[in-house]
Design a protein around this motif. Structure first.
Motif, PDB file in Angstrom:
ATOM      1  N   LEU A   7       0.823  -1.203   0.000  1.00  0.00           N
ATOM      2  CA  LEU A   7       0.000   0.000   0.000  1.00  0.00           C
ATOM      3  C   LEU A   7       0.865   1.265   0.000  1.00  0.00           C
ATOM      4  CD1 LEU A   7      -2.827  -1.135   2.432  1.00  0.00           C
ATOM      5  CD2 LEU A   7      -2.988  -0.886  -0.053  1.00  0.00           C
ATOM      6  N   ASP A   8       1.947   1.257   0.765  1.00  0.00           N
ATOM      7  CA  ASP A   8       2.872   2.399   0.759  1.00  0.00           C
ATOM      8  C   ASP A   8       3.466   2.608  -0.628  1.00  0.00           C
ATOM      9  OD1 ASP A   8       2.648   3.330   3.383  1.00  0.00           O
ATOM     10  OD2 ASP A   8       4.278   2.044   4.113  1.00  0.00           O
ATOM     11  N   TRP A   9       3.875   1.526  -1.277  1.00  0.00           N
ATOM     12  CA  TRP A   9       4.464   1.609  -2.609  1.00  0.00           C
ATOM     13  C   TRP A   9       3.449   2.126  -3.631  1.00  0.00           C
ATOM     14  CZ3 TRP A   9       3.580  -1.286  -7.155  1.00  0.00           C
ATOM     15  CH2 TRP A   9       4.491  -1.046  -8.180  1.00  0.00           C
ATOM     16  N   LEU A  10       2.210   1.638  -3.529  1.00  0.00           N
ATOM     17  CA  LEU A  10       1.178   2.099  -4.451  1.00  0.00           C
ATOM     18  C   LEU A  10       0.902   3.592  -4.263  1.00  0.00           C
ATOM     19  CD1 LEU A  10      -1.227  -0.953  -4.372  1.00  0.00           C
ATOM     20  CD2 LEU A  10       0.164  -0.179  -6.304  1.00  0.00           C
ATOM     21  N   LEU A  11       0.948   4.057  -3.036  1.00  0.00           N
ATOM     22  CA  LEU A  11       0.789   5.486  -2.761  1.00  0.00           C
ATOM     23  C   LEU A  11       1.875   6.281  -3.490  1.00  0.00           C
ATOM     24  CD1 LEU A  11      -0.553   7.818  -1.171  1.00  0.00           C
ATOM     25  CD2 LEU A  11       0.993   7.251   0.717  1.00  0.00           C
ATOM     26  N   GLU A  12       3.109   5.803  -3.434  1.00  0.00           N
ATOM     27  CA  GLU A  12       4.216   6.459  -4.137  1.00  0.00           C
ATOM     28  C   GLU A  12       3.996   6.469  -5.651  1.00  0.00           C
ATOM     29  OE1 GLU A  12       7.793   4.467  -3.000  1.00  0.00           O
ATOM     30  OE2 GLU A  12       7.540   4.965  -0.874  1.00  0.00           O
ATOM     31  N   CYS A  13       3.270   5.478  -6.150  1.00  0.00           N
ATOM     32  CA  CYS A  13       2.997   5.359  -7.590  1.00  0.00           C
ATOM     33  C   CYS A  13       1.720   6.091  -8.007  1.00  0.00           C
ATOM     34  CB  CYS A  13       2.875   3.888  -7.973  1.00  0.00           C
ATOM     35  SG  CYS A  13       4.387   2.945  -7.786  1.00  0.00           S
ATOM     36  N   ASP A  14       1.125   6.849  -7.086  1.00  0.00           N
ATOM     37  CA  ASP A  14      -0.121   7.572  -7.355  1.00  0.00           C
ATOM     38  C   ASP A  14      -1.293   6.647  -7.664  1.00  0.00           C
ATOM     39  OD1 ASP A  14       0.121  10.210  -6.791  1.00  0.00           O
ATOM     40  OD2 ASP A  14       0.504  10.860  -8.840  1.00  0.00           O
ATOM     41  N   VAL A  15      -1.333   5.516  -6.992  1.00  0.00           N
ATOM     42  CA  VAL A  15      -2.418   4.557  -7.157  1.00  0.00           C
ATOM     43  C   VAL A  15      -3.229   4.529  -5.866  1.00  0.00           C
ATOM     44  CG1 VAL A  15      -2.984   2.122  -7.498  1.00  0.00           C
ATOM     45  CG2 VAL A  15      -1.113   3.155  -8.794  1.00  0.00           C
ATOM     46  N   ASP A  16      -4.542   4.704  -5.995  1.00  0.00           N
ATOM     47  CA  ASP A  16      -5.444   4.572  -4.853  1.00  0.00           C
ATOM     48  C   ASP A  16      -5.689   3.086  -4.622  1.00  0.00           C
ATOM     49  OD1 ASP A  16      -5.759   7.363  -4.782  1.00  0.00           O
ATOM     50  OD2 ASP A  16      -7.446   7.262  -6.175  1.00  0.00           O
ATOM     51  N   ALA A  17      -5.623   2.644  -3.361  1.00  0.00           N
ATOM     52  CA  ALA A  17      -5.795   1.218  -3.097  1.00  0.00           C
ATOM     53  C   ALA A  17      -6.364   0.976  -1.709  1.00  0.00           C
ATOM     54  CB  ALA A  17      -4.456   0.486  -3.229  1.00  0.00           C
ATOM     55  N   LEU A  18      -7.012  -0.163  -1.567  1.00  0.00           N
ATOM     56  CA  LEU A  18      -7.479  -0.587  -0.250  1.00  0.00           C
ATOM     57  C   LEU A  18      -7.451  -2.100  -0.158  1.00  0.00           C
ATOM     58  CD1 LEU A  18     -10.632  -1.853  -0.213  1.00  0.00           C
ATOM     59  CD2 LEU A  18     -11.162   0.486  -0.754  1.00  0.00           C
ATOM     60  N   LEU A  19      -7.328  -2.557   1.065  1.00  0.00           N
ATOM     61  CA  LEU A  19      -7.407  -3.971   1.397  1.00  0.00           C
ATOM     62  C   LEU A  19      -8.471  -4.080   2.473  1.00  0.00           C
ATOM     63  CD1 LEU A  19      -6.296  -6.867   1.161  1.00  0.00           C
ATOM     64  CD2 LEU A  19      -4.655  -6.270   2.955  1.00  0.00           C
ATOM     65  N   ARG A  20      -9.457  -4.915   2.243  1.00  0.00           N
ATOM     66  CA  ARG A  20     -10.603  -4.994   3.146  1.00  0.00           C
ATOM     67  C   ARG A  20     -10.912  -6.442   3.487  1.00  0.00           C
ATOM     68  NH1 ARG A  20     -16.755  -2.809   2.109  1.00  0.00           N
ATOM     69  NH2 ARG A  20     -17.638  -3.948   3.854  1.00  0.00           N
ATOM     70  N   VAL A  21     -11.341  -6.653   4.730  1.00  0.00           N
ATOM     71  CA  VAL A  21     -11.883  -7.945   5.127  1.00  0.00           C
ATOM     72  C   VAL A  21     -13.315  -7.697   5.593  1.00  0.00           C
ATOM     73  CG1 VAL A  21     -10.965  -7.860   7.484  1.00  0.00           C
ATOM     74  CG2 VAL A  21     -11.497 -10.066   6.438  1.00  0.00           C
ATOM     75  N   ASP A  22     -14.244  -8.493   5.064  1.00  0.00           N
ATOM     76  CA  ASP A  22     -15.667  -8.284   5.310  1.00  0.00           C
ATOM     77  C   ASP A  22     -16.272  -9.521   5.959  1.00  0.00           C
ATOM     78  OD1 ASP A  22     -18.366  -7.694   5.248  1.00  0.00           O
ATOM     79  OD2 ASP A  22     -18.389  -7.100   3.133  1.00  0.00           O
ATOM     80  N   ALA A  23     -16.382  -9.478   7.278  1.00  0.00           N
ATOM     81  CA  ALA A  23     -16.929 -10.617   8.024  1.00  0.00           C
ATOM     82  C   ALA A  23     -18.379 -10.899   7.641  1.00  0.00           C
ATOM     83  CB  ALA A  23     -16.822 -10.353   9.527  1.00  0.00           C
ATOM     84  N   GLY A  24     -19.077  -9.914   7.132  1.00  0.00           N
ATOM     85  CA  GLY A  24     -20.470 -10.071   6.748  1.00  0.00           C
ATOM     86  C   GLY A  24     -20.695 -10.986   5.563  1.00  0.00           C
ATOM     87  N   ARG A  25     -19.634 -11.377   4.888  1.00  0.00           N
ATOM     88  CA  ARG A  25     -19.781 -12.292   3.748  1.00  0.00           C
ATOM     89  C   ARG A  25     -19.883 -13.751   4.181  1.00  0.00           C
ATOM     90  NH1 ARG A  25     -15.464 -10.271  -0.798  1.00  0.00           N
ATOM     91  NH2 ARG A  25     -16.153  -8.122  -0.924  1.00  0.00           N
ATOM     92  N   GLY A  26     -19.830 -13.996   5.461  1.00  0.00           N
ATOM     93  CA  GLY A  26     -19.980 -15.362   5.955  1.00  0.00           C
ATOM     94  C   GLY A  26     -18.886 -16.307   5.512  1.00  0.00           C
TER      95      GLY A  26
END
Length: 69
Positions: A7-26
């Motif tokens: 994520l830090d590297w992508l920020l340096e590359c001007d890329v918006d990014a996220l990593l998510r975990v969604d417990a609601g997906r069962g």
């Protein structure tokens, strides 16, 4: 490369990014990675954090983004 470093590297590359975990997906592919730079976007869903990172790195490489070792 771990998730924070990616994520830090992508920020340096001007890329918006996220990593998510969604417990609601069962437990059905609860991990999601999404990245975009305005011209392209990638999204991967996975059953585990490791699988999500593997898929994310491959998807980014398909767009010419290969993070340093």
């Amino acid at each position: 490369m771990d998730a924070i470093a990616l994520l830090d590297w992508l920020l340096e590359c001007d890329v918006d990014a996220l990593l998510r975990v969604d417990a609601g997906r069962g437990g059905v592919r609860p991990w999601t990675f999404h990245a975009t730079n305005g011209e392209w976007s990638v999204r991967v869903d996975a059953f585990s954090a490791d699988e999500c990172m593997e898929k994310a790195l491959k998807a980014l490489a398909d767009h010419g983004l290969v993070p340093p070792e």
